[in-house]
Design a protein around this motif. Sequence first.
Motif, PDB file in Angstrom:
ATOM      1  N   GLU A  90      -4.063   4.345  -7.112  1.00  0.00           N
ATOM      2  CA  GLU A  90      -5.299   4.854  -6.151  1.00  0.00           C
ATOM      3  C   GLU A  90      -5.536   6.378  -6.018  1.00  0.00           C
ATOM      4  O   GLU A  90      -4.515   7.234  -6.634  1.00  0.00           O
ATOM      5  N   ASP A  96       0.712  -1.286  -0.075  1.00  0.00           N
ATOM      6  CA  ASP A  96      -0.008  -0.160  -0.172  1.00  0.00           C
ATOM      7  C   ASP A  96       0.914   1.324   0.077  1.00  0.00           C
ATOM      8  O   ASP A  96       1.931   1.174   0.209  1.00  0.00           O
ATOM      9  N   ASP A  97       0.301   2.452  -0.585  1.00  0.00           N
ATOM     10  CA  ASP A  97       1.064   3.618  -0.396  1.00  0.00           C
ATOM     11  C   ASP A  97       2.221   3.630  -1.153  1.00  0.00           C
ATOM     12  O   ASP A  97       3.272   4.114  -0.423  1.00  0.00           O
TER      13      ASP A  97
END
Length: 279
Positions: free
Chosen positions: A236, A179-180
Motif C-alpha cells: 500500500e 492491515d499495516d
Amino acid sequence: AKSQGRNNFCFYSAALEGGVSERLRLEVELRHALERQEFILYYQPLVEVRGHRVIGLEALLRWQHPQRGLIGPSEFIPVLEETKLIVPVGEWIMHEACRFLVALSKDFGRSLRLAVNVSAEQIRHPGFARSVERALLASGLPASVLELELTETLLMDHTATVHESLAALKQLGVAISVDDFGTGYSSLAYLKRFPVSALKIDRSFITDVAGGSDDRAIAGAIIAMARSLGLGVVAEGVESESQARFLRRWPELIVQGYFFAPPLPPAEARIRWAGLWTY
Ligand code: C2E
Ligand code: CA
Ligand code: CA
Ligand code: CA
C-alpha cells in the motif's frame, strides 16, 4: 495517531489532542452524523502490479460535514471507537459497501473483491459476525469476495469474543487480511492461529523501496514469508512510477496507492474504474 499522508483534514486535531469542549462538540456531532447521512464511503482500487488490472476496491470512510466539508477518518475514528459509535457506523459501512459492490459488479459483469476496514471495537462486539452476515444477505454479495482488514494488534487479542468473532467470520467464508503489516507486534504467532489470507505491507516500508534502503529488504522479506505461507500480499501507499516499477519483480503482488488512483466517491469510482478495469 496515524499519519495521514496527503489526506490532511486537520480541523479536529485540536479536539483529539485534548480541548474538552471541542472534543465534546465533535462527539455530539458524530452522534447525529449517521442519522443525518453525513458519512460517505470513498473507494480506492487494488490493482495487479503487472498489467494494472483492477481486482478489488477498498472502502474508506469520510465525513461530509455540513459546515466543515470533507473530514478524513483519522480525525474522528478514534472518537467513534472510544464512544462505541463505531459499532452502528461500522454496520452502516458494511451494508453500504456491500450494496455498492453488488451494483458495480452487476453493471459491469465482473466481480471485484471488497476490502473493508474493521476496528477492534467492532470485533470485540459479540454481534459482529452476525451483522456481517446480515449485510451479505441484504446485498446479495457473496461472502467469498469480502475481505476484512484487521490490524496486528487486534489479532494478538486473546479474548474469547475476538476468537469467536474470527471463527464465525471464517465459517461465513469471509477473508481476513492484516492491515499495516510490520508496524504492530513482532510476534507472528497469530498467522498460525487465525485464518489470515493476505498481508498488507504498510506504506512506511514502501516509501523508500525504490531507493535501495532497508525498506527494500523488509518488503522483500515480507513477500518471501507470505509466499512460503501461501498468503497474498498487498503493497500500500505506492505513490511513484519508480516504486511501481520496482515492485513488478514480484508478479503476484497487488498494489494500491495514489500512483494508480486516489480514493474516490462512489459516482466517480463507478465511472473511472468499473468500465475500464485497467490503467
Ligand atoms: P488504512 O486502512 O491503512 O488506509 C490507507 C490510507 O492510506 C487511507 O487513508 C488512504 O486514503 C491512504 N492512501 C492511499 N494511497 C495512498 C498513497 O499512495 N500515499 C499515502 N500517503 N496515502 C495513501 P484514509 O482514507 O485517510 O484512512 C486512514 C485510516 O482510517 C485507514 O488506514 C484505516 O485505518 C481507517 N479507516 C478508514 N476507513 C475506515 C472504515 O471504514 N472503518 C474503520 N474501522 N477504519 C477506517
Ligand atoms: Ca486498510
Ligand atoms: Ca493500511
Ligand atoms: Ca495505515
